[in-house]
Design a protein around this motif. Structure first.
Motif, PDB file in Angstrom:
ATOM      1  N   MET A  75       1.023  -1.165  -0.185  1.00 41.09           N
ATOM      2  CA  MET A  75      -0.099   0.457  -0.229  1.00 41.09           C
ATOM      3  C   MET A  75       0.793   0.910  -0.014  1.00 41.09           C
ATOM      4  SD  MET A  75      -3.502  -1.236   2.233  1.00 41.09           S
ATOM      5  CE  MET A  75      -2.664  -0.582   3.774  1.00 41.09           C
ATOM      6  N   ASN A  76       1.933   1.217  -0.513  1.00 39.94           N
ATOM      7  CA  ASN A  76       2.889   2.452  -0.400  1.00 39.94           C
ATOM      8  C   ASN A  76       3.626   2.201  -2.416  1.00 39.94           C
ATOM      9  OD1 ASN A  76       4.124   2.278   2.440  1.00 39.94           O
ATOM     10  ND2 ASN A  76       3.940   0.323   1.659  1.00 39.94           N
ATOM     11  N   TRP A  77       3.288   3.344  -2.693  1.00 36.80           N
ATOM     12  CA  TRP A  77       3.596   4.180  -3.827  1.00 36.80           C
ATOM     13  C   TRP A  77       4.551   4.592  -3.894  1.00 36.80           C
ATOM     14  CZ3 TRP A  77       1.482   0.338  -6.348  1.00 36.80           C
ATOM     15  CH2 TRP A  77       0.106  -0.586  -6.000  1.00 36.80           C
ATOM     16  N   ILE A  78       5.010   5.350  -5.535  1.00 35.35           N
ATOM     17  CA  ILE A  78       6.257   5.953  -6.340  1.00 35.35           C
ATOM     18  C   ILE A  78       5.672   6.378  -6.853  1.00 35.35           C
ATOM     19  CG2 ILE A  78       7.889   4.782  -6.648  1.00 35.35           C
ATOM     20  CD1 ILE A  78       9.981   6.706  -5.251  1.00 35.35           C
ATOM     21  N   ILE A  79       5.742   7.815  -7.832  1.00 36.16           N
ATOM     22  CA  ILE A  79       5.038   7.741  -8.762  1.00 36.16           C
ATOM     23  C   ILE A  79       6.484   8.833  -9.215  1.00 36.16           C
ATOM     24  CG2 ILE A  79       3.686   9.525 -10.239  1.00 36.16           C
ATOM     25  CD1 ILE A  79       1.093   8.766  -8.213  1.00 36.16           C
ATOM     26  N   SER A  80       7.114   9.466 -10.013  1.00 38.39           N
ATOM     27  CA  SER A  80       8.243  10.224 -10.796  1.00 38.39           C
ATOM     28  C   SER A  80       7.884  10.172 -12.040  1.00 38.39           C
ATOM     29  CB  SER A  80       9.493   8.996 -10.835  1.00 38.39           C
ATOM     30  OG  SER A  80       9.367   7.900 -12.095  1.00 38.39           O
ATOM     31  N   LYS A  81       7.408   9.749 -12.907  1.00 37.80           N
ATOM     32  CA  LYS A  81       7.143  10.353 -14.814  1.00 37.80           C
ATOM     33  C   LYS A  81       5.185   9.968 -14.521  1.00 37.80           C
ATOM     34  CE  LYS A  81      11.352   9.167 -16.167  1.00 37.80           C
ATOM     35  NZ  LYS A  81      12.156   8.017 -15.291  1.00 37.80           N
ATOM     36  N   THR A  82       4.681  10.919 -14.658  1.00 36.74           N
ATOM     37  CA  THR A  82       3.038  11.470 -14.867  1.00 36.74           C
ATOM     38  C   THR A  82       3.109  11.943 -16.235  1.00 36.74           C
ATOM     39  OG1 THR A  82       2.533  12.949 -13.783  1.00 36.74           O
ATOM     40  CG2 THR A  82       2.812  10.789 -12.559  1.00 36.74           C
ATOM     41  N   LYS A  83       1.665  11.409 -16.518  1.00 33.98           N
ATOM     42  CA  LYS A  83       0.859  13.054 -17.292  1.00 33.98           C
ATOM     43  C   LYS A  83       0.562  13.913 -16.770  1.00 33.98           C
ATOM     44  CE  LYS A  83      -3.459   9.557 -17.501  1.00 33.98           C
ATOM     45  NZ  LYS A  83      -3.073   7.943 -17.471  1.00 33.98           N
ATOM     46  N   ILE A  84       0.224  14.105 -15.734  1.00 30.47           N
ATOM     47  CA  ILE A  84      -0.544  15.369 -15.150  1.00 30.47           C
ATOM     48  C   ILE A  84       0.468  16.339 -15.119  1.00 30.47           C
ATOM     49  CG2 ILE A  84      -1.353  13.840 -13.613  1.00 30.47           C
ATOM     50  CD1 ILE A  84      -0.252  14.402 -11.502  1.00 30.47           C
ATOM     51  N   LYS A  85       0.088  17.601 -15.362  1.00 29.38           N
ATOM     52  CA  LYS A  85       0.974  19.232 -15.373  1.00 29.38           C
ATOM     53  C   LYS A  85       2.622  18.439 -14.194  1.00 29.38           C
ATOM     54  CE  LYS A  85       0.321  23.541 -14.461  1.00 29.38           C
ATOM     55  NZ  LYS A  85      -0.856  24.621 -13.852  1.00 29.38           N
ATOM     56  N   PHE A  86       2.227  18.682 -13.083  1.00 27.52           N
ATOM     57  CA  PHE A  86       3.239  17.709 -12.357  1.00 27.52           C
ATOM     58  C   PHE A  86       2.456  17.155 -10.467  1.00 27.52           C
ATOM     59  CE2 PHE A  86       2.256  22.589 -11.416  1.00 27.52           C
ATOM     60  CZ  PHE A  86       1.990  22.264 -10.383  1.00 27.52           C
ATOM     61  N   HIS A  87       3.944  16.227 -10.622  1.00 32.42           N
ATOM     62  CA  HIS A  87       3.241  15.047 -10.142  1.00 32.42           C
ATOM     63  C   HIS A  87       3.433  15.626  -8.446  1.00 32.42           C
ATOM     64  CE1 HIS A  87       6.729  13.547  -9.123  1.00 32.42           C
ATOM     65  NE2 HIS A  87       7.472  14.203  -9.958  1.00 32.42           N
ATOM     66  N   THR A  88       4.073  16.620  -8.349  1.00 29.05           N
ATOM     67  CA  THR A  88       3.655  16.575  -6.875  1.00 29.05           C
ATOM     68  C   THR A  88       2.585  18.156  -6.804  1.00 29.05           C
ATOM     69  OG1 THR A  88       5.560  18.715  -7.580  1.00 29.05           O
ATOM     70  CG2 THR A  88       5.971  16.735  -6.607  1.00 29.05           C
ATOM     71  N   LEU A  89       1.734  18.471  -7.324  1.00 27.56           N
ATOM     72  CA  LEU A  89       0.114  19.112  -6.894  1.00 27.56           C
ATOM     73  C   LEU A  89      -0.729  18.712  -6.378  1.00 27.56           C
ATOM     74  CD1 LEU A  89      -0.478  21.566  -8.532  1.00 27.56           C
ATOM     75  CD2 LEU A  89      -2.048  20.208 -10.399  1.00 27.56           C
ATOM     76  N   LEU A  90      -0.900  18.870  -4.984  1.00 27.55           N
ATOM     77  CA  LEU A  90      -2.199  17.427  -4.643  1.00 27.55           C
ATOM     78  C   LEU A  90      -3.681  17.242  -4.964  1.00 27.55           C
ATOM     79  CD1 LEU A  90      -0.584  19.443  -0.814  1.00 27.55           C
ATOM     80  CD2 LEU A  90      -0.485  16.966  -2.256  1.00 27.55           C
ATOM     81  N   HIS A  91      -3.851  18.740  -5.613  1.00 30.28           N
ATOM     82  CA  HIS A  91      -4.976  18.252  -6.680  1.00 30.28           C
ATOM     83  C   HIS A  91      -5.382  17.290  -6.866  1.00 30.28           C
ATOM     84  CE1 HIS A  91      -9.250  19.893  -7.611  1.00 30.28           C
ATOM     85  NE2 HIS A  91      -8.744  19.723  -9.126  1.00 30.28           N
ATOM     86  N   GLU A  92      -3.535  16.921  -8.007  1.00 31.50           N
ATOM     87  CA  GLU A  92      -3.859  15.978  -9.353  1.00 31.50           C
ATOM     88  C   GLU A  92      -3.897  14.400  -8.162  1.00 31.50           C
ATOM     89  OE1 GLU A  92      -5.085  15.203 -12.050  1.00 31.50           O
ATOM     90  OE2 GLU A  92      -5.244  17.501 -12.434  1.00 31.50           O
ATOM     91  N   ILE A  93      -2.874  14.385  -7.523  1.00 31.96           N
ATOM     92  CA  ILE A  93      -2.457  13.358  -6.498  1.00 31.96           C
ATOM     93  C   ILE A  93      -2.940  12.361  -5.831  1.00 31.96           C
ATOM     94  CG2 ILE A  93      -0.395  13.096  -4.568  1.00 31.96           C
ATOM     95  CD1 ILE A  93       1.015  12.960  -7.091  1.00 31.96           C
ATOM     96  N   LEU A  94      -3.975  13.384  -5.547  1.00 32.44           N
ATOM     97  CA  LEU A  94      -5.106  13.142  -4.002  1.00 32.44           C
ATOM     98  C   LEU A  94      -6.274  13.603  -4.824  1.00 32.44           C
ATOM     99  CD1 LEU A  94      -4.514  15.617  -0.898  1.00 32.44           C
ATOM    100  CD2 LEU A  94      -4.095  12.878  -1.456  1.00 32.44           C
ATOM    101  N   LYS A  95      -6.627  13.415  -5.665  1.00 31.66           N
ATOM    102  CA  LYS A  95      -7.639  13.852  -6.687  1.00 31.66           C
ATOM    103  C   LYS A  95      -8.803  12.425  -6.963  1.00 31.66           C
ATOM    104  CE  LYS A  95      -8.466  15.205 -10.642  1.00 31.66           C
ATOM    105  NZ  LYS A  95      -8.425  15.686 -12.326  1.00 31.66           N
ATOM    106  N   PRO A  96      -8.163  10.942  -7.097  1.00 28.50           N
ATOM    107  CA  PRO A  96      -9.022  10.126  -6.567  1.00 28.50           C
ATOM    108  C   PRO A  96      -9.275   9.823  -5.369  1.00 28.50           C
ATOM    109  CG  PRO A  96      -6.201   9.247  -6.831  1.00 28.50           C
ATOM    110  CD  PRO A  96      -6.407  11.040  -7.177  1.00 28.50           C
ATOM    111  N   ILE A  97      -8.690   9.797  -4.274  1.00 30.45           N
ATOM    112  CA  ILE A  97      -9.400   9.539  -3.014  1.00 30.45           C
ATOM    113  C   ILE A  97      -9.874  10.863  -2.065  1.00 30.45           C
ATOM    114  CG2 ILE A  97      -7.907   8.049  -2.865  1.00 30.45           C
ATOM    115  CD1 ILE A  97      -5.639   9.155  -0.904  1.00 30.45           C
ATOM    116  N   TRP A  98      -9.659  12.474  -2.924  1.00 28.08           N
ATOM    117  CA  TRP A  98     -10.620  13.446  -2.217  1.00 28.08           C
ATOM    118  C   TRP A  98     -11.346  13.224  -1.496  1.00 28.08           C
ATOM    119  CZ3 TRP A  98      -8.107  17.017   0.311  1.00 28.08           C
ATOM    120  CH2 TRP A  98      -8.625  18.421   0.963  1.00 28.08           C
ATOM    121  N   GLN A  99     -12.258  12.933  -2.112  1.00 26.69           N
ATOM    122  CA  GLN A  99     -13.911  12.689  -1.649  1.00 26.69           C
ATOM    123  C   GLN A  99     -13.019  12.038   0.312  1.00 26.69           C
ATOM    124  OE1 GLN A  99     -16.538  14.210  -2.714  1.00 26.69           O
ATOM    125  NE2 GLN A  99     -14.636  15.400  -3.493  1.00 26.69           N
ATOM    126  N   ASP A 100     -12.511  10.703  -0.055  1.00 18.74           N
ATOM    127  CA  ASP A 100     -12.704   9.941   1.483  1.00 18.74           C
ATOM    128  C   ASP A 100     -12.547  10.966   2.131  1.00 18.74           C
ATOM    129  OD1 ASP A 100     -13.616   7.551   0.149  1.00 18.74           O
ATOM    130  OD2 ASP A 100     -12.014   7.455  -1.140  1.00 18.74           O
TER     131      ASP A 100
END
Length: 156
Positions: free
Chosen positions: A1-26
């Motif tokens: 249950m531990n992940w690392i992201i280094s390359k993504t298609k999002i604007k920049f991978h340290t943008l919290l809005h993108e990182i937390l998007k899938p779990i924000w409502q929780d």
């Protein structure tokens, strides 16, 4: 249950809005701890460079989440509301701590989710809740690499 992201298609991978998007409502009912921060933002948000750490309620953290703030460096943790915290320890935490790279080792023990941003190069996401971890992985798919596999391959 531990992940690392280094390359993504999002604007920049340290943008919290993108990182937390899938779990924000929780995560609406949690307080947030932010420490060891370096960030860039053009917006007025409830964090600054005058303090070593921040403990934000969910509404305050939502301002950061909704902003276009890039967290370059730091530790961001969701903790249950009104959790007793040792702020002396929190003020001295570092994203450079070797435990940041260890699976299931939380720098803030009370965390349900811990995000560690490392120089805009890597974002580590750790979860104590399996459902949140699964949502995160499903959203990022191959971009989310198991932290243990990554460290075995690249960090000895």
């Amino acid at each position: 249950m531990n992940w690392i992201i280094s390359k993504t298609k999002i604007k920049f991978h340290t943008l919290l809005h993108e990182i937390l998007k899938p779990i924000w409502q929780d995560l609406a009912d949690y307080d947030w701890i932010l420490t060891d921060l370096d960030f860039m933002s053009d917006e007025k948000i409830p964090i600054d460079f005058d303090h070593d750490y921040f403990v934000l309620n969910s509404q305050q953290f939502e301002e950061v989440y909704q902003s276009d703030t890039q967290i370059i460096w730091g530790i961001i943790s969701a903790v249950p509301k009104n959790t007793a915290l040792d702020l002396k320890i929190i003020s001295r935490l570092s994203a450079e701590d070797e435990n940041a790279w260890k699976p299931d080792q939380f720098l803030i023990q009370q965390s349900i989710v811990e995000i560690i941003a490392l120089d805009s190069s890597y974002t580590i996401a750790k979860f104590k809740d399996e459902k949140l971890s699964e949502k995160f992985k499903e959203y990022f798919k191959k971009e989310a690499i198991e932290l243990e596999k990554f460290t075995q391959k690249y960090i000895k």
